[in-house]
Design a protein around this motif. Structure first.
Motif, mmCIF file in Angstrom:
data_model
loop_
_atom_site.group_PDB
_atom_site.id
_atom_site.type_symbol
_atom_site.label_atom_id
_atom_site.label_comp_id
_atom_site.label_asym_id
_atom_site.label_seq_id
_atom_site.Cartn_x
_atom_site.Cartn_y
_atom_site.Cartn_z
ATOM 1 N N ILE A 25 53.909 -76.313 83.612
ATOM 2 C CA ILE A 25 53.953 -74.901 83.228
ATOM 3 C C ILE A 25 52.828 -74.168 83.954
ATOM 4 N N SER A 26 53.202 -73.095 84.599
ATOM 5 C CA SER A 26 52.199 -72.284 85.320
ATOM 6 C C SER A 26 52.474 -70.810 85.059
ATOM 7 N N VAL A 27 51.535 -69.942 85.463
ATOM 8 C CA VAL A 27 51.690 -68.506 85.239
ATOM 9 C C VAL A 27 51.049 -67.752 86.395
ATOM 10 N N GLU A 28 51.656 -66.623 86.714
ATOM 11 C CA GLU A 28 51.140 -65.766 87.788
ATOM 12 C C GLU A 28 51.070 -64.326 87.276
ATOM 13 N N LYS A 29 49.956 -63.693 87.531
ATOM 14 C CA LYS A 29 49.797 -62.290 87.129
ATOM 15 C C LYS A 29 50.245 -61.400 88.291
ATOM 16 N N LYS A 30 51.226 -60.544 88.036
ATOM 17 C CA LYS A 30 51.760 -59.690 89.090
ATOM 18 C C LYS A 30 52.079 -58.323 88.513
ATOM 19 N N ASP A 31 51.468 -57.284 89.148
ATOM 20 C CA ASP A 31 51.632 -55.911 88.679
ATOM 21 C C ASP A 31 51.228 -55.822 87.205
#
Length: 578
Positions: free
Chosen positions: A491-497
């Protein structure tokens, strides 16, 4: 000594008398007499041998009779005219729980239950009147006051002058037979109650084929009460009639083909079918009890079908609304007003849909619970008593009812998501994931799965719904794991906008890209129930949770290369939260 001397004198006297007689007989005549004596001696020896052999046979016969009499599986009693026991074998004594010697001169009627004694009196009277063997059944009492059901055969015995001597009674313990008969009556009663249950339709039919053995019609041989109630057709109007003379052929052509395959091939099947003229949609289980015949069990799922159609209609409306929202409108104020009205209508529509789903599912559970109960009762009572096909068919029916119950439960769960008051707060996703891993500990250990994750953020969301979301997604990845390698989920996460984009990547079986749009649809499955359990609602619930948080959800996948699920959660700050 005196006795010996006496015998010697007697022998000498006898020899002298014989000699005097021999002196009077000539030699030729003497030789003849000697010959006759020798022959007579041989005859006497032979007769003695025969007598000894007969004596041995008699003793053997007596021994066999004794063993047969005493160790026979029946109880034998000899009674005098007053009904007193004169003799009894070992089995008879054992039946009553007494020693043989303690039964002598005891009235036989003492061991008969009081409410059966009158029957015994009539039985004995009839034996004397007819002078023939008579039979009866009654309840006998043992020494410990226990009882058993017995079958009596009574024979009168008379002497050569026709005078009565005694009764001879053979007693058989029929307790097991009696109990089996009683159990069978009870089972038949329960079966009839099940068969006539108003919630499960039944029809026994025979297929009609053409010259090429292709099914073209079928005849109703028998139906139950539930058939009449669920179809609106009367039993008297359908028995021994072709279905084509009862219903429009264009509505039944496909089902004739399905039933024909069942009756001719012997393969059972489970399917759904609609007959517009009856305004009914049914789930049907069909099997063949013998060549060219089939039995169909069916339940009315019209409410479920209406609910699915309404859900599809609402989804189409939602698609149209989304299309309308994408249209550029010059007048911004009018667009906002129109949008607000559409949203209001959509919220009302969705509330009505969710309420309809909840009420319909709730109403369906009670009759389904009764169907399941009777099916399980039939399985419990008749499993092993019928042939293997019957056991298999009952198993299919029970399994179908359980699947329907699971679907209704999942539908209720789906309707509840977002239906209660939701509290949104800032929550830590790593703590959420820790709770999920605890909940799924048994599943993870059983599959030997490895769960890893990058640092996860705080988000503004409903805690319970996020637990359910992660739990559904991880469970789905473990379920569709590859059998060739150990399951791994990251499980991973990316912050975008202005949003967090979460990804959940697995190394499972994957899927074709053409199915990616279907997997989030209610009750859609890409695999059979035999391959994977479940109703196909888990990802639909996940999609609903993400939408309630203002996000999107999608997937990327290739066969045998695993699947990656993505979903977004909008970023909130304290001031906006307040």
């Amino acid at each position: 000594m005196d006795e010996t001397i006496k015998n010697d004198k007697l022998r000498r006297k006898a020899e002298k008398a014989v000699q005097n007689e021999l002196d009077k007989i000539d030699n030729e005549k003497c030789a003849g007499i000697v010959h006759e004596l020798r022959v007579h001696q041989v005859e006497l020896n032979m007769q003695n041998d025969e007598l000894r052999e007969a004596q041995i046979k008699l003793e053997d016969s007596r021994r066999k009779y004794f063993e047969l009499y005493n160790f026979a599986p029946l109880g034998y009693y000899t009674l005098d005219r007053k009904g007193l026991i004169l003799d009894v074998n070992l089995t008879g004594a054992e039946l009553l729980g007494f020693e043989r010697k303690n039964l002598q001169k005891i009235a036989f009627i003492k061991f008969i239950a009081s409410d059966y004694r009158q029957i015994f009196h009539h039985h004995i009277k009839k034996v004397l009147e007819t002078e023939t063997k008579q039979t009866t059944e009654l309840k006998q009492i043992k020494k410990n006051n226990d009882y058993f059901y017995a079958h009596l055969e009574t024979l009168p015995v008379f002497d050569e002058n026709g005078s009565f001597i005694e009764f001879r009674i053979a007693v058989t313990d029929i307790n097991t037979i009696k109990k089996a008969a009683d159990d069978l009556k009870k089972s038949e009663k329960r079966y009839l109650e099940f068969f006539n249950n108003p919630l499960l339709g039944f029809a026994l039919c025979e297929i009609i084929t053409d010259n090429n053995d292709q099914p073209i019609d079928f005849i109703y041989l028998d139906v139950n009460y539930a058939f009449e109630k669920l179809t609106g057709l009367k039993k008297a109007d359908v028995l021994n009639k072709r279905v084509s003379s009862i219903l429009p052929y264009e509505e039944i052509a496909d089902i004739i083909e399905i039933y024909g395959n069942v009756a001719l091939s012997g393969e059972s099947t489970n399917f759904e079918y609609s007959i517009p003229s009856l305004n009914r949609h049914s789930e049907i289980f069909a099997f063949s009890p013998r060549k060219s015949q089939f039995i169909a069990f069916f339940t009315d799922i019209s409410k479920k079908k209406q609910m699915e159609d309404l859900a599809k209609k609402r989804n189409d409306e939602l698609a149209n609304i989304n299309a309308m929202l994408n249209v550029e409108i010059g007048d911004h104020e009018k667009a906002e007003i129109k949008l607000e009205r559409i949203i209001d209508k959509l919220e009302v529509s969705n509330q009505e849909l969710e309420q309809f789903a909840y009420v319909s599912s709730h109403d369906l559970r009670e009759p389904l619970r009764m169907i399941t109960s009777f099916l399980q009762l039939l399985e419990k009572r008749y499993k092993g008593h019928l042939d293997d096909d019957a056991d298999e068919f009952i198993g299919f029916a029970v399994e179908g009812a359980k699947r329907m119950d699971a679907m209704i439960n999942d539908l209720l769960e789906y309707s509840r998501v977002g239906n209660q008051e939701m509290n949104f707060n800032f929550i830590n996703c790593e703590k959420i994931l820790d709770m999920v891993l605890i909940n799924l500990k048994t599943l993870i250990e059983g599959s030997d799965a490895i769960i890893t994750h990058d640092p996860l953020p705080n988000i503004y969301a409903n805690e319970q719904l996020m637990i359910q979301l992660f739990q559904n997604m991880i469970s789905n990845s473990i379920k569709y794991r590859s059998e060739k390698i150990r399951p791994e989920i990251h499980i991973s996460v990316e912050k975008k906008d202005k949003e967090h984009i979460f990804s959940l990547k697995d190394n499972g079986i994957g899927m074709s890209s053409k199915h990616l749009d279907r997997i989030f649809t209610l009750f859609q499955r890409l695999h059979t129930r035999d391959e994977y359990e479940g109703t196909g609602i888990g990802l639909s619930i996940s999609q609903k949770i993400v939408h309630l948080h203002g996000g999107k959800i999608w997937a990327e996948s290739e066969p045998e290369k695993g699947t990656t699920f993505f979903f977004t959660i909008p970023i909130k700050i304290d001031s906006l939260a307040k």
